[in-house]
Motif scaffolding. Structure first.
Motif, PDB file in Angstrom:
ATOM      1  N   LEU A  37       0.849  -1.191   0.000  1.00  0.00           N
ATOM      2  CA  LEU A  37       0.000   0.000   0.000  1.00  0.00           C
ATOM      3  C   LEU A  37       0.883   1.240   0.000  1.00  0.00           C
ATOM      4  CD1 LEU A  37      -2.873  -0.526   2.611  1.00  0.00           C
ATOM      5  CD2 LEU A  37      -3.125  -0.280   0.158  1.00  0.00           C
ATOM      6  N   ALA A  38       0.321   2.362  -0.425  1.00  0.00           N
ATOM      7  CA  ALA A  38       1.074   3.616  -0.375  1.00  0.00           C
ATOM      8  C   ALA A  38       1.299   4.028   1.086  1.00  0.00           C
ATOM      9  CB  ALA A  38       0.309   4.707  -1.110  1.00  0.00           C
ATOM     10  N   GLU A  39       2.357   4.796   1.325  1.00  0.00           N
ATOM     11  CA  GLU A  39       2.823   5.122   2.671  1.00  0.00           C
ATOM     12  C   GLU A  39       1.721   5.652   3.600  1.00  0.00           C
ATOM     13  OE1 GLU A  39       5.776   4.705   5.270  1.00  0.00           O
ATOM     14  OE2 GLU A  39       5.967   4.279   3.125  1.00  0.00           O
ATOM     15  N   VAL A  40       1.018   6.691   3.127  1.00  0.00           N
ATOM     16  CA  VAL A  40      -0.007   7.337   3.957  1.00  0.00           C
ATOM     17  C   VAL A  40      -1.121   6.357   4.288  1.00  0.00           C
ATOM     18  CG1 VAL A  40      -1.594   9.277   4.088  1.00  0.00           C
ATOM     19  CG2 VAL A  40       0.528   9.491   2.785  1.00  0.00           C
ATOM     20  N   GLU A  41      -1.513   5.575   3.265  1.00  0.00           N
ATOM     21  CA  GLU A  41      -2.632   4.660   3.461  1.00  0.00           C
ATOM     22  C   GLU A  41      -2.271   3.542   4.422  1.00  0.00           C
ATOM     23  OE1 GLU A  41      -3.825   3.591  -0.459  1.00  0.00           O
ATOM     24  OE2 GLU A  41      -4.252   5.677  -0.953  1.00  0.00           O
ATOM     25  N   VAL A  42      -1.004   3.135   4.430  1.00  0.00           N
ATOM     26  CA  VAL A  42      -0.553   2.094   5.352  1.00  0.00           C
ATOM     27  C   VAL A  42      -0.816   2.527   6.780  1.00  0.00           C
ATOM     28  CG1 VAL A  42       1.494   0.979   6.322  1.00  0.00           C
ATOM     29  CG2 VAL A  42       1.229   1.138   3.851  1.00  0.00           C
ATOM     30  N   LYS A  43      -0.417   3.762   7.069  1.00  0.00           N
ATOM     31  CA  LYS A  43      -0.535   4.286   8.418  1.00  0.00           C
ATOM     32  C   LYS A  43      -2.004   4.295   8.846  1.00  0.00           C
ATOM     33  CE  LYS A  43       1.585   8.073  10.990  1.00  0.00           C
ATOM     34  NZ  LYS A  43       0.680   9.211  11.165  1.00  0.00           N
ATOM     35  N   GLU A  44      -2.851   4.814   7.952  1.00  0.00           N
ATOM     36  CA  GLU A  44      -4.273   4.927   8.282  1.00  0.00           C
ATOM     37  C   GLU A  44      -4.918   3.563   8.440  1.00  0.00           C
ATOM     38  OE1 GLU A  44      -5.772   7.366   5.180  1.00  0.00           O
ATOM     39  OE2 GLU A  44      -4.905   9.212   6.030  1.00  0.00           O
ATOM     40  N   ALA A  45      -4.611   2.637   7.515  1.00  0.00           N
ATOM     41  CA  ALA A  45      -5.215   1.307   7.569  1.00  0.00           C
ATOM     42  C   ALA A  45      -4.820   0.602   8.868  1.00  0.00           C
ATOM     43  CB  ALA A  45      -4.767   0.485   6.359  1.00  0.00           C
ATOM     44  N   ARG A  46      -3.545   0.727   9.238  1.00  0.00           N
ATOM     45  CA  ARG A  46      -3.048   0.094  10.459  1.00  0.00           C
ATOM     46  C   ARG A  46      -3.842   0.571  11.676  1.00  0.00           C
ATOM     47  NH1 ARG A  46       3.222   0.582   9.899  1.00  0.00           N
ATOM     48  NH2 ARG A  46       2.707   2.642  10.657  1.00  0.00           N
ATOM     49  N   LEU A  75      -0.212  -3.429  -8.362  1.00  0.00           N
ATOM     50  CA  LEU A  75      -1.534  -2.843  -8.574  1.00  0.00           C
ATOM     51  C   LEU A  75      -1.693  -1.577  -7.733  1.00  0.00           C
ATOM     52  CD1 LEU A  75      -3.943  -5.903  -8.418  1.00  0.00           C
ATOM     53  CD2 LEU A  75      -3.357  -4.535 -10.416  1.00  0.00           C
ATOM     54  N   PRO A  76      -2.343  -0.558  -8.280  1.00  0.00           N
ATOM     55  CA  PRO A  76      -2.653   0.596  -7.427  1.00  0.00           C
ATOM     56  C   PRO A  76      -3.748   0.189  -6.437  1.00  0.00           C
ATOM     57  CG  PRO A  76      -3.655   0.845  -9.589  1.00  0.00           C
ATOM     58  CD  PRO A  76      -2.848  -0.414  -9.639  1.00  0.00           C
ATOM     59  N   LYS A  77      -3.525   0.439  -5.158  1.00  0.00           N
ATOM     60  CA  LYS A  77      -4.539   0.036  -4.168  1.00  0.00           C
ATOM     61  C   LYS A  77      -4.887   1.255  -3.332  1.00  0.00           C
ATOM     62  CE  LYS A  77      -2.048  -4.318  -3.866  1.00  0.00           C
ATOM     63  NZ  LYS A  77      -0.761  -3.684  -4.206  1.00  0.00           N
ATOM     64  N   ASP A  78      -6.015   1.846  -3.643  1.00  0.00           N
ATOM     65  CA  ASP A  78      -6.409   3.064  -2.941  1.00  0.00           C
ATOM     66  C   ASP A  78      -7.468   2.741  -1.893  1.00  0.00           C
ATOM     67  OD1 ASP A  78      -9.287   4.272  -4.411  1.00  0.00           O
ATOM     68  OD2 ASP A  78      -8.273   2.490  -5.157  1.00  0.00           O
ATOM     69  N   SER A  79      -7.747   3.687  -1.066  1.00  0.00           N
ATOM     70  CA  SER A  79      -8.868   3.694  -0.123  1.00  0.00           C
ATOM     71  C   SER A  79      -8.801   2.586   0.921  1.00  0.00           C
ATOM     72  CB  SER A  79     -10.204   3.620  -0.860  1.00  0.00           C
ATOM     73  OG  SER A  79     -10.584   2.279  -1.085  1.00  0.00           O
ATOM     74  N   GLY A  80      -9.789   2.561   1.770  1.00  0.00           N
ATOM     75  CA  GLY A  80      -9.782   1.618   2.888  1.00  0.00           C
ATOM     76  C   GLY A  80     -10.460   0.299   2.601  1.00  0.00           C
ATOM     77  N   ARG A  81     -10.630  -0.055   1.318  1.00  0.00           N
ATOM     78  CA  ARG A  81     -11.395  -1.254   0.991  1.00  0.00           C
ATOM     79  C   ARG A  81     -10.750  -2.533   1.525  1.00  0.00           C
ATOM     80  NH1 ARG A  81     -13.067  -1.811  -3.847  1.00  0.00           N
ATOM     81  NH2 ARG A  81     -13.091   0.406  -4.193  1.00  0.00           N
ATOM     82  N   LEU A 111     -13.233   0.004   7.589  1.00  0.00           N
ATOM     83  CA  LEU A 111     -13.665  -0.094   8.982  1.00  0.00           C
ATOM     84  C   LEU A 111     -13.624   1.279   9.649  1.00  0.00           C
ATOM     85  CD1 LEU A 111     -11.706  -3.303  10.046  1.00  0.00           C
ATOM     86  CD2 LEU A 111     -14.202  -3.085   9.931  1.00  0.00           C
ATOM     87  N   SER A 112     -14.633   1.554  10.481  1.00  0.00           N
ATOM     88  CA  SER A 112     -14.528   2.722  11.354  1.00  0.00           C
ATOM     89  C   SER A 112     -13.746   2.276  12.587  1.00  0.00           C
ATOM     90  CB  SER A 112     -15.917   3.212  11.757  1.00  0.00           C
ATOM     91  OG  SER A 112     -16.444   2.345  12.741  1.00  0.00           O
ATOM     92  N   LEU A 113     -13.358   3.222  13.434  1.00  0.00           N
ATOM     93  CA  LEU A 113     -12.559   2.868  14.614  1.00  0.00           C
ATOM     94  C   LEU A 113     -13.340   1.964  15.558  1.00  0.00           C
ATOM     95  CD1 LEU A 113     -10.753   6.257  15.338  1.00  0.00           C
ATOM     96  CD2 LEU A 113     -10.004   4.321  13.958  1.00  0.00           C
TER      97      LEU A 113
END
Ligand SMILES: [Zn+2]
Length: 511
Positions: A37-46, A75-81, A111-113
């Protein structure tokens, strides 16, 4: 078991390639690494996954070295899917759910928190991809997305409200049927409703000539330019055009709905409805044809299988208008951004509208035009020849005097026009397998069946009007549609004579 695999899907334009989420738990220094995943999205998903598990009362394996890999990597993998599949992978790898029972299922959801599932973009495109694979898979989506996905026939779609609703289905011990909650349900694919009735052509009084042009445009798939002063009813006519087109089949409806779903604009009420997109003239080229990263569809793709209505046509940015030329020819648009490339379908019918001059009243009997010939020429000159050339029909929409409007009888209803349009379209399809506007080169000669007198008439008209060969071909295609509407195998002089009228509206342009 310390390794778990969960299936999901990415989104690339309308494609939804399979993604495998691999979760590995090992002993060692506690950590949580996400690969793919892209850097920013990794942090958020975690953060979302950790918090959702803990708040839902599940165990987060915080004393382990956690590695999550989303494959394939390119593959480009965006968003929280991927939140839901990552969470399920963690639970399976740590033995809280049954990893073996995840086989044959696919998951997407943010997922929400607190562990609530949030809808994802492009659920319909994701479900369309399910149909193309050999092994049928069952797919779990958040409620709110699952309803869309269930429109795809032959799929098995489940909707869930909360992470716990999903977890309950995959516990190590089957919990039995009495734990079914309303947060988990199999969505039935809904039978397509009858097309709702939009605004009706009967509402438009008078305007016989523009209505006739609308009918010809609908029958042959031709682009249409309406030229008239403000308030003459151009928008009213354009908004009724989609209602003249024959109903969509299910494949067309699925493709059109999948695009709307990608843009987050789909509602079930739009199912099987031909869309009319009417972007404002201040729209950018990107808003009109699509773009961004990841690439998103523009208005022309949202109008796929429907109508693109561009009011104040010359006021659009030149770059935006010129970007229309490719899709007008091919019915598709390719968007390339850095490493990403996406293609979206864009087979729309163009209805453009414009005033005849900057003040709007050139040629009007109601009010005098204040513009100089130079201003009029400059205004109409904003539209390039090659663009105007791709619009087969040009028609004038005059302002009607009030007394004429009052005494005009109600117009013909849309359903009557639609029946003639459908008959003419079937005629063309049976003859040549495509609508008349799409005829090219040799096909025009092959399918035209032009009578000698009609050919002679067109020759004379084209010479007098100074037409190019290309303009002559456009007029011939329109004449073919007029003959189809009349139920005639041959194209005669009357058909050609009417077609010639539809290329003579704009002054100073002789296409
Ligand atoms: Zn004027």
């Amino acid at each position: 078991m310390s390794l778990a695999l969960v299936q999901s899907r990415a989104l690339m334009g309308l494609q939804a390639p399979a993604v495998t989420v691999e979760v590995h738990l090992a002993n060692g220094l506690p950590s949580f690494t996400l690969v793919g995943l892209a850097e920013v999205e990794v942090k958020e998903a975690r953060e979302r996954v950790r918090s959702a598990l803990q708040n839902a009362g599940l165990e987060f394996p915080s004393n382990k070295k956690i590695t999550v890999n989303l494959a394939p990597a390119d593959l480009p993998k965006d968003s929280g899917r991927f939140d839901l599949p990552i969470a399920l992978g963690l639970l399976a790898a740590s033995g809280q759910i049954n990893a073996a029972r995840l086989a044959g299922w696919e998951f997407s959801g943010e997922l929400s928190l607190s562990g609530q599932l949030r809808p994802v973009r492009g659920a319909l495109a994701t479900a369309l991809a399910l149909r193309t694979q050999e092994q049928p898979a069952r797919m779990v989506l958040p409620l709110g997305s699952a309803e869309e996905a269930a429109l795809v026939p032959g799929t098995e779609i489940y909707g869930a409200r909360h992470l716990l609703d999903v977890v309950r289905q995959f516990l190590p011990v089957d919990p039995g049927p009495d734990t079914q909650a309303d947060g988990w349900q199999r969505l039935q694919s809904t039978p397509p409703p009858m097309p709702a009735s939009g605004p009706d052509l009967a509402d438009v009084k008078g305007q016989a000539a523009p209505k006739r042009a609308l009918e010809i445009a609908a029958a042959g798939g031709h682009g249409l330019l309406l030229v008239g002063p403000p308030g003459s009813g151009k928008s009213m006519l354009a908004q009724r055009f989609a209602g003249l087109l024959p109903p969509m089949d299910v494949e067309q409806a699925l493709e059109s709905a999948a695009i709307a779903s990608l843009a987050g604009r789909f509602t079930p009420a739009q199912w099987m409805q031909r869309a009319t997109a009417s972007p404002h003239h201040t729209s950018s080229a990107v808003a009109l044809v699509g773009g961004g990263s990841p690439p998103r569809p523009g208005e022309i793709s949202l109008a796929h299988e429907g109508v693109l209505y561009l009011d104040e046509f010359p006021e659009f940015a030149r770059s935006a208008l010129e970007a229309l030329r490719e899709p007008l020819e091919t019915g598709r648009i390719t968007i390339a951004r850095a490493a990403q490339r996406a293609e979206f379908p864009a087979r729309f019918q163009l209805i453009a509208a414009m005033n005849p001059c900057p003040c709007g009243f050139a040629g009007s009997t109601q009010r005098a035009c204040r513009c100089t010939p130079d201003q009029v020429a400059r205004y109409q000159g904003k539209l390039s020849g090659p663009l105007l050339d791709r619009i087969d029909l040009h028609v004038e929409v005059p302002a009607l005097p009030p007394q004429e409007l009052l005494h005009a009888p109600p117009g013909e209803a849309s359903h009557a026009v639609r029946a003639r349009v459908a008959a003419a379209r079937e005629r063309a399809l049976a003859r040549q397998g495509k609508p008349n506007h799409a005829l090219q080169g040799q096909e025009i000669d092959t399918h035209l069946a032009l009578q000698d007198a009609a050919a002679q008439f067109l020759q004379t008209a084209a010479t007098r009007l100074g037409w190019s060969a290309r303009s002559t071909h456009r007029a011939l295609k329109v004449a073919r549609t007029i003959a189809d509407l009349a139920g005639s195998d041959m194209v005669g002089t009357a058909h050609v004579a009417e077609a010639v009228q539809y290329r003579r509206v704009l002054r100073g342009t002789s296409l």
